[in-house]
Scaffold this motif. Structure first.
Motif, short mmCIF file in Angstrom:
data_model
loop_
_atom_site.label_atom_id
_atom_site.label_comp_id
_atom_site.label_asym_id
_atom_site.label_seq_id
_atom_site.Cartn_x
_atom_site.Cartn_y
_atom_site.Cartn_z
N ASP A 46 -21.13 -29.73 34.64
CA ASP A 46 -20.23 -29.59 33.50
C ASP A 46 -20.01 -28.13 33.14
N GLY A 47 -20.45 -27.24 34.02
CA GLY A 47 -20.24 -25.82 33.75
C GLY A 47 -21.04 -25.31 32.57
N GLY A 48 -22.01 -26.11 32.13
CA GLY A 48 -22.85 -25.68 31.03
C GLY A 48 -22.32 -26.03 29.65
N ASP A 49 -21.10 -26.58 29.55
CA ASP A 49 -20.56 -26.94 28.24
C ASP A 49 -20.33 -28.44 28.18
N GLY A 50 -19.68 -28.87 27.12
CA GLY A 50 -19.44 -30.30 26.97
C GLY A 50 -20.71 -31.05 26.59
N GLY A 51 -20.65 -32.35 26.68
CA GLY A 51 -21.80 -33.19 26.33
C GLY A 51 -21.37 -34.41 25.56
N LEU A 52 -22.17 -35.46 25.63
CA LEU A 52 -21.84 -36.69 24.92
C LEU A 52 -21.90 -36.46 23.41
N PRO A 53 -20.90 -36.94 22.68
CA PRO A 53 -20.90 -36.77 21.22
C PRO A 53 -21.82 -37.79 20.55
N VAL A 54 -23.10 -37.67 20.83
CA VAL A 54 -24.11 -38.55 20.22
C VAL A 54 -25.06 -37.65 19.44
N ASP A 55 -24.98 -37.73 18.13
CA ASP A 55 -25.82 -36.90 17.27
C ASP A 55 -26.91 -37.79 16.69
N ASP A 56 -28.01 -37.88 17.42
CA ASP A 56 -29.11 -38.76 17.04
C ASP A 56 -30.40 -38.07 17.48
N GLU A 57 -31.36 -37.99 16.59
CA GLU A 57 -32.60 -37.28 16.90
C GLU A 57 -33.36 -37.91 18.05
N ARG A 58 -33.03 -39.16 18.38
CA ARG A 58 -33.71 -39.83 19.50
C ARG A 58 -33.10 -39.46 20.85
N VAL A 59 -31.94 -38.78 20.84
CA VAL A 59 -31.23 -38.45 22.07
C VAL A 59 -31.35 -36.95 22.35
N ARG A 60 -31.82 -36.62 23.56
CA ARG A 60 -31.98 -35.23 23.96
C ARG A 60 -31.04 -34.92 25.13
N HIS A 61 -30.34 -33.82 25.01
CA HIS A 61 -29.35 -33.43 26.01
C HIS A 61 -29.90 -32.28 26.86
N HIS A 62 -29.84 -32.46 28.18
CA HIS A 62 -30.40 -31.47 29.10
C HIS A 62 -29.32 -30.96 30.04
N ARG A 63 -29.13 -29.66 30.05
CA ARG A 63 -28.19 -29.01 30.96
C ARG A 63 -28.96 -28.06 31.85
N LEU A 64 -29.63 -28.61 32.84
CA LEU A 64 -30.42 -27.79 33.74
C LEU A 64 -29.50 -26.85 34.51
N PRO A 65 -29.82 -25.57 34.57
CA PRO A 65 -28.94 -24.62 35.28
C PRO A 65 -28.64 -25.04 36.71
N VAL A 66 -29.61 -25.66 37.37
CA VAL A 66 -29.39 -26.04 38.76
C VAL A 66 -28.35 -27.16 38.89
N LEU A 67 -28.12 -27.90 37.81
CA LEU A 67 -27.15 -29.00 37.84
C LEU A 67 -25.89 -28.70 37.04
N ALA A 68 -26.05 -28.05 35.91
CA ALA A 68 -24.93 -27.87 35.00
C ALA A 68 -24.65 -26.40 34.72
N GLY A 69 -24.97 -25.54 35.67
CA GLY A 69 -24.73 -24.13 35.50
C GLY A 69 -23.40 -23.71 36.09
#
Length: 396
Positions: A46-69
């Motif tokens: 995703d080029g390091g930006d974007g992301g699912l619009p889920v704002d919930d403390e139970r949900v953690r978003h990970h953009r690992l450089p090797v995948l989303a850099g």
């Protein structure tokens, strides 16, 4: 103390309202139906930006450089995958966080997506799954498109992963291909249908259009001229239809961020103007805004798969221009095959005919789509029900 339940979602795409819709639906159902206390979402390319619009403390978003850099890590991932295949160890350092999360999870879900294993031949996507499988993880493909690519090596590696996974697909074509490989898969429908969508209170007198520059991203159209393929014919057909039915034309962007198509939208506006048809661009900046634009339209014309899914989900007739089998199958189970055509068959005459049919039969099409939705939602819940059964089995 409440039971802790962790789910990892891998290979989630973003910067695309369709992928976001299916991803949000999956995450929300993990929270509500599986009572997940933590959902870890790992994004890919995703080029390091974007992301699912889920704002919930139970949900953690990970953009690992090797995948989303911003750099192409496929060579390093390929070397790490080969090392794992030969030595059964040595996960790529950039994937250790993912591997750790997966090992600690009750389920590891491969996010709903297109044919990354298939015609898109996405090596990064596949390398991630090989790494998980070699770490003893059994992924669950959550209603994906899966098929053959044009590479025997890719397909051999894919089969290695698929034989060590639980398979839920959204196309009968995928199910048939897997069966030919000796693999069993549950046939579902698109996960985006699981979204909870508030009904729109108004209908705007507009044709909402979801265009895309096929030659810019799709393997099967790389050598095509979009003007000759669809742009001019669609523009002329829309101009005629808009004048005949007293409707405006509103373009609804499907991609955003690093994947946005502003140049294509401008070319399409110019093509419409050439036929005397002014058009506006919907000010879409969120998934909810995208869904709302489709739900308020009198009729939708979509060149994107989820433009069809999310229109029909709201009972709006959608003239779909299919670039893959998945759109034809979806039009069938949504009861809108009469409005579907392949993008290579597009002509201004067909566009005019299909839009006129959609407007004339709008009430019937809306009722038919809404009647089908409840049963389609039950089918889309198939993987969730299987996971709930597995949780009960583990607890007994």
């Amino acid at each position: 103390m409440a039971e802790q339940r962790r789910i990892t979602v891998v290979n989630q795409h973003t910067n695309n309202y369709g992928d976001d819709a299916a991803g949000v639906a999956l995450v929300e159902r993990c929270l509500s139906e599986l009572q997940a206390t933590q959902v870890d979402v790992f994004y890919i390319w995703d080029g390091g930006d974007g992301g699912l619009p889920v704002d919930d403390e139970r949900v953690r978003h990970h953009r690992l450089p090797v995948l989303a850099g911003s750099r192409d890590a496929r060579p390093a991932l390929a070397r790490a995958t080969l090392r794992q295949l030969l030595l059964r160890k040595g996960v790529h350092p950039g994937l250790r966080g993912l591997a750790s999360s997966a090992r600690d999870s009750d389920f590891v879900l491969v996010s709903p997506a297109g044919a990354n294993i298939g015609i898109y031949k996405d090596w990064t996507y596949l390398f991630v799954l090989v790494g998980l499988v070699l770490n003893g993880i059994r992924p669950i493909f959550f209603q994906n498109t899966i098929g053959r690519s044009n590479s025997r090596i890719f397909d051999a590696v894919a089969r290695y992963v698929l034989r060590r996974s639980d398979l839920y697909v959204r196309e009968s074509a995928s199910q048939r291909w897997l069966a030919s490989e000796g693999l069993t898969a549950y046939l579902g429908v698109d996960t985006g249908l699981l979204l909870d969508i508030e009904p729109q209170g108004v209908t705007d007198p507009v044709i909402a259009v979801v265009p895309t520059n096929l030659s810019g991203w799709h393997r099967d159209f790389k050598s095509d001229d979009d003007g000759l393929l669809w742009r001019d014919a669609l523009a002329r057909g829309l101009a005629i239809s808009a004048a005949e039915h007293g409707l405006g034309v509103r373009i609804v962007p499907h991609l955003y961020g690093s994947q946005a198509e502003p140049a294509e939208i401008e070319r399409f506006i110019a093509a419409l103007a050439k036929h005397g048809c002014p058009a506006e661009i919907a000010p879409v900046s969120t998934l909810s805004g995208y869904i709302s634009e489709l739900g308020r339209a009198s009729v939708v014309v979509s060149m994107r798969y989820h433009g069809l899914i999310l229109s029909a989900r709201q009972g709006v007739p959608c003239v779909s221009l299919a670039y893959e089998n998945k759109m034809s199958e979806a039009a069938a189970y949504l009861g809108q095959s009469e409005l579907a055509m392949h993008v290579r068959d597009v002509s201004s005459e067909l566009i005019v005919k299909h839009i006129a049919h959609a407007i004339k039969h709008r009430t019937r099409i809306r009722a038919s789509s809404r009647t089908r939705i409840s049963s389609l939602i039950d089918i889309a819940r198939g993987p969730l029900l299987a996971m709930r059964s597995e949780l009960l089995r583990r607890a007994s």
